[in-house]
Design an enzyme around this catalytic site. Structure first.
Site, short mmCIF file in Angstrom:
data_model
loop_
_atom_site.label_atom_id
_atom_site.label_comp_id
_atom_site.label_asym_id
_atom_site.label_seq_id
_atom_site.Cartn_x
_atom_site.Cartn_y
_atom_site.Cartn_z
N LEU A 125 0.87 -1.17 0.00
CA LEU A 125 0.00 0.00 0.00
C LEU A 125 0.91 1.22 0.00
CD1 LEU A 125 -3.06 -0.30 2.45
CD2 LEU A 125 -3.07 -0.29 -0.04
N ASP A 126 0.71 2.13 -0.92
CA ASP A 126 1.55 3.31 -0.99
C ASP A 126 1.44 4.15 0.28
OD1 ASP A 126 2.45 2.65 -3.50
OD2 ASP A 126 1.02 3.94 -4.56
N LYS A 127 2.46 4.93 0.54
CA LYS A 127 2.50 5.77 1.74
C LYS A 127 1.26 6.64 1.86
CE LYS A 127 5.12 9.40 1.55
NZ LYS A 127 6.29 10.28 1.47
N ILE A 128 0.82 7.24 0.76
CA ILE A 128 -0.28 8.21 0.83
C ILE A 128 -1.66 7.55 0.71
CG2 ILE A 128 1.09 10.15 0.03
CD1 ILE A 128 0.05 9.71 -2.76
N THR A 129 -1.70 6.23 0.50
CA THR A 129 -2.96 5.50 0.41
C THR A 129 -3.37 5.00 1.78
OG1 THR A 129 -2.40 4.80 -1.84
CG2 THR A 129 -4.15 3.59 -0.74
#
Length: 404
Positions: A167-171
């Protein structure tokens, strides 16, 4: 092996920060280093710094060779060749970027029922831990991030767990972590074999196709993908552009990708739609890129939303050329020119300050803008098709009916 001194954490302006700390790492020397001087190895392996820098660091003890359990003195390192079984010890002054503060330090420190390290627990048993990941924090150590990551924070609270997917940092959203390698392997196998149904939520620009057919009520989200006439399918290939790497390595091969979309609710005053997203394949940034190509980018996506993008050249290329290899007008020279534009705009967005760390002379980075640490993309539901498990988070605030 890594040894870290006690770190100091504090919060400031909505950010969780870690004060710079010293980290000592040791590992056996590589075979290709044998018979060489340490200074020559450092210069050839780590080309970002000049030879004079590494000479100075050897004298200061930043780089040491341990032979038979005894460190060699700096003066001897200048003339002693590396031997088999030597250990290279490196001490670095770590500067971790801040992350978005997801709760108070008091809440983070005290684990209450249904919470760990300030993260909401969706499910937990002896094999897995499922949390509702907040936006703005990486899942695991990567790049400059180490202490400010979910897996390292969980370790401080007695849970050593492996993330089962990226999961991406900003997600934000569902994050399944396995407490043992067997559980991790089983879940990852289900994902690879497409036995896992994944549904994300996104808030996008404009009125999404078929959104005029939906009813704006709190139950609308529970009927996603039931009416096939409301489904939009995007099947364009996905590739990645990494300006940190040189051309052509930084431009990956296009890979087939499929995402299905289903409108949930439309906010007329903002002309924005909340859509459910079902990725059939799992390419990097697949949902974000597919939405951008459909003309309905995620509202606050600073990469793929044309209204606010910081990387217009990259966005134009990705939307204009879904499969760049098939474009006759994109020869190697033209691709090289375009890639340099990607590099230039990335450098222009680097948030550096004019100050340097007095201890290691690293350039200080400006704090990130809080809005850049949040993306209105949320991992909402994960379901194993054979019924082994089914997890779901609450709707994020930006997707709720009363948050229009």
């Amino acid at each position: 092996m890594s040894t870290i001194k006690v770190i100091e954490v504090y919060t400031q302006n909505g950010l969780r920060k870690v004060r710079p700390y010293y980290n000592r790492r040791s590992a056996f020397v590589k075979g290709r280093w044998l018979g060489k001087l340490l200074i020559d190895v450092l210069v050839s392996e780590f080309k970002l710094r000049p030879r004079a820098y590494y000479l100075d660091q050897i004298r200061k003890g930043t780089y040491r060779l341990i032979r038979d359990g005894v460190p060699l003195v700096p003066d001897h390192l200048m003339t002693t060749i590396i031997k088999n079984h030597d250990v290279l010890e490196t001490t670095t002054h770590k500067h971790e970027p801040p992350v978005k503060q997801w709760c108070s330090q008091e809440v983070e420190a005290e684990d209450l029922p249904g919470r760990i390290a300030g993260f909401n627990i969706v499910f937990e048993d002896e094999s897995i831990l499922v949390i509702d990941k907040p936006s703005g924090i990486p899942v695991h150590p990567t790049g400059q991030f180490y202490q400010n990551t979910i897996t390292e924070l969980l370790k401080l609270h007695g849970v050593d767990a492996l993330p089962c997917y990226r999961l991406d940092k900003i997600t934000s959203g569902l994050l399944i972590l396995a407490k043992n390698s067997q559980s991790a392997g089983e879940i990852q196998k289900s994902i690879r074999s497409r036995d896992m149904i994944k549904i994300y939520l996104a808030r996008v620009k404009g009125r999404f196709p078929h959104s005029e057919l939906i009813l704006d009520n709190e139950n609308a989200a529970e009927t996603t993908f039931e009416d096939t006439s409301k489904v939009t399918v995007e099947m364009t290939p996905i590739y990645s552009i990494d300006p940190k790497r040189q051309f052509p390595v930084g431009l990956s091969t296009s890979k087939d990708a499929i995402t299905k979309f289903y409108p949930i609710r439309y906010f007329s005053h903002a002309d924005e739609t909340v859509v459910a997203c079902k990725p059939i394949t799992g390419r990097t940034h697949q949902i974000r890129i597919h939405l951008a190509r459909l003309g309905h980018p995620i509202v606050n996506d600073s990469v793929y939303c044309s209204h606010i993008t910081k990387y217009p050249e990259r966005l134009k290329f990705i939307t204009q050329f879904p499969r760049w290899e098939n474009q006759q007008d994109l020869d190697a020279e033209e691709l090289k020119v375009r890639f340099q534009k990607f590099v230039d705009e990335t450098k222009n967005n680097c948030r550096t300050m004019e100050t340097f760390c007095p201890e290691c002379h690293t350039v200080d980075l400006k704090d990130p803008v809080l809005s850049d640490l949040e993306l209105w993309l949320h991992a909402w539901k994960y379901e194993e098709i054979n019924g082994k498990f089914k997890f779901k988070t609450d709707l994020p605030k930006w997707a709720q009916l009363d948050n229009s």
